[in-house]
Write an enzyme that holds these catalytic residues in place. Structure first.
Site, PDB file in Angstrom:
ATOM      1  N   LYS A 120       0.827  -1.204   0.000  1.00 29.67           N
ATOM      2  CA  LYS A 120       0.000   0.000   0.000  1.00 29.67           C
ATOM      3  C   LYS A 120       0.867   1.261   0.000  1.00 29.67           C
ATOM      4  O   LYS A 120       0.615   2.195  -0.776  1.00 29.67           O
ATOM      5  CB  LYS A 120      -0.949  -0.019   1.210  1.00 29.67           C
ATOM      6  N   ASP A 138      -6.209   1.005   0.791  1.00 34.16           N
ATOM      7  CA  ASP A 138      -6.095   1.221   2.226  1.00 34.16           C
ATOM      8  C   ASP A 138      -7.401   0.792   2.894  1.00 34.16           C
ATOM      9  O   ASP A 138      -8.264   0.207   2.261  1.00 34.16           O
ATOM     10  CB  ASP A 138      -5.787   2.690   2.507  1.00 34.16           C
TER      11      ASP A 138
END
Length: 214
Positions: A120, A138
DNA sequence: ATCCCGAGGG
DNA sequence: CCCTCTGGAT
């Protein structure tokens, strides 16, 4: 979500916010990398509060490395998970100095090799600092992908891959920020504000609570 | 699967 | 009180 609703879903988010940007405060790729690393399970408001004190003192890999773990902790103690973040960021700074000439690398493999940097964080740095059309998943985007039916998946990676299958490529560059801002202010975790949502007509989720009075 | 972990909101 | 916030390492 029906396939034919995906295009108008993003076209609407684009109309609401034509040029979405991160709300993390930074001036260089390294400042962005450090801020994103610190932002895990924390709000950007909280991260900005810490980096506003830290960066005037130290905003390069060498300078932050020189603070040491305990010195760095002093600046970031108001952020959750601060001990592991301090340890990881110091080690990341050491690697940037020793292996990358003090620069932030531009490949996913090199970024993910840095302690505290996973898929991420690497995706956010590639997108925001280097303009690559990655879609970082996320907590917000994982929730929206599943809630709306846009990109259901059991893991963040599964949601990311499904997004790349279903979202028209023209929207990839800004998809991350459109979705994250939508998740932060409208499609929030507890009581999503469907009554003021611009894309509710395209969404699978049916609100369980009515709009508040007034 | 579990741990890390402060601040803000409800 | 409980939940959530731009996760990653073990």
């Amino acid at each position: 979500m029906k396939k034919e609703n995906i295009e108008p879903f993003f076209a609407t988010l684009q109309a609401v916010n034509p040029t979405p940007e991160t709300e993390l405060e930074y001036t260089t790729p390294f400042e962005l990398l450090a801020a994103v690393l610190l932002s895990a399970q924390a709000t950007d408001v909280g991260v900005n509060k810490a980096t506003r004190k830290l960066y005037p003192v130290a905003n390069t890999p060498q300078a932050i490395y020189d603070l040491g773990v305990e010195g760095l902790e002093g600046y970031i103690k108001t952020i959750g998970l601060y001990r592991s973040k301090a340890k990881h960021l110091i080690e990341t700074c050491r690697m940037l100095v020793e292996l990358h000439g003090g620069e932030v690398p531009r490949t996913r493999a090199e970024l993910e090799a840095l302690p505290g940097v996973g898929r991420k964080t690497a995706n956010v740095v590639l997108n925001v600092a280097f303009g690559e059309p990655t879609i970082a998943v996320d907590t917000h985007i994982f929730r929206i992908g599943n809630r709306t039916g846009l990109a259901p998946g059991k893991t963040p990676l599964a949601v990311e891959l499904k997004l790349e299958k279903r979202v028209p490529p023209a929207y990839w560059l800004h998809a991350h920020h459109w979705l994250i801002l939508h998740g932060r202010y409208i499609c929030v975790a507890r009581k999503p504000k469907c009554w003021e949502c611009a894309v509710a007509r395209y969404c699978d989720y049916k609100p369980k609570t009515p709009a508040p009075k007034g």
